[in-house]
Design a protein around this motif. Sequence first.
Motif, mmCIF file in Angstrom:
data_model
loop_
_atom_site.group_PDB
_atom_site.id
_atom_site.type_symbol
_atom_site.label_atom_id
_atom_site.label_comp_id
_atom_site.label_asym_id
_atom_site.label_seq_id
_atom_site.Cartn_x
_atom_site.Cartn_y
_atom_site.Cartn_z
ATOM 1 N N ASN A 151 4.392 -6.610 9.929
ATOM 2 C CA ASN A 151 3.314 -7.344 9.257
ATOM 3 C C ASN A 151 3.744 -8.763 8.916
ATOM 4 N N HIS A 188 2.677 -6.627 -1.904
ATOM 5 C CA HIS A 188 3.913 -5.914 -2.230
ATOM 6 C C HIS A 188 3.560 -4.472 -2.539
ATOM 7 N N ARG A 189 4.223 -3.540 -1.847
ATOM 8 C CA ARG A 189 3.921 -2.118 -2.011
ATOM 9 C C ARG A 189 5.147 -1.394 -2.552
ATOM 10 N N PRO A 241 7.565 1.400 -2.074
ATOM 11 C CA PRO A 241 7.899 2.197 -0.880
ATOM 12 C C PRO A 241 7.911 3.683 -1.139
ATOM 13 N N ILE A 263 8.340 2.454 6.528
ATOM 14 C CA ILE A 263 7.731 1.414 5.680
ATOM 15 C C ILE A 263 8.417 0.075 5.913
ATOM 16 N N GLN A 264 9.728 0.091 6.005
ATOM 17 C CA GLN A 264 10.475 -1.146 6.244
ATOM 18 C C GLN A 264 10.078 -1.773 7.584
ATOM 19 N N VAL A 293 1.028 -10.515 2.855
ATOM 20 C CA VAL A 293 1.355 -9.094 2.808
ATOM 21 C C VAL A 293 1.492 -8.667 1.350
ATOM 22 N N SER A 301 0.043 -0.173 -5.388
ATOM 23 C CA SER A 301 0.516 -1.539 -5.196
ATOM 24 C C SER A 301 1.239 -1.979 -6.454
ATOM 25 N N THR A 313 6.506 -3.172 7.444
ATOM 26 C CA THR A 313 6.497 -4.398 6.648
ATOM 27 C C THR A 313 7.045 -5.567 7.463
ATOM 28 N N GLU A 314 8.129 -5.324 8.197
ATOM 29 C CA GLU A 314 8.699 -6.379 9.051
ATOM 30 C C GLU A 314 7.697 -6.820 10.107
#
Length: 100
Positions: A79, A90-91, A93, A72-73, A88, A98, A76-77
């Motif tokens: 994206n 916020h999710r 993790p 996930i990290q 983007v 959401s 996200t980076e």
Amino acid sequence: ALPISPFAVVGTDQEHQVNGKTVLGRKTKWGIIEVENEAHCEFANLRDLLIRSNLQDLKDITQNIHYESFRIQRLTEQNLQHRGPEQVPHRNPLGTESTD
């Protein structure tokens, strides 16, 4: 079969020469207690028992928590690099909902 507790365990991080071989052991006034020698200590039995009985839990936690958090990290980076931080969502993790 492995013996049932109690275990006689000796631990060390020091190596010693015994009969021309390097072994992990603890030096006492009576000689060297070899950690991996079952005639001296039951460390190997205890280690094997703990690893065997908990190996599947270790695999599951590694896959479901640690790897998924890492994935996930990284996603996200990636994206953020392509879209910019304002686009983007916020999710959470650890879940699928959401947090927006």
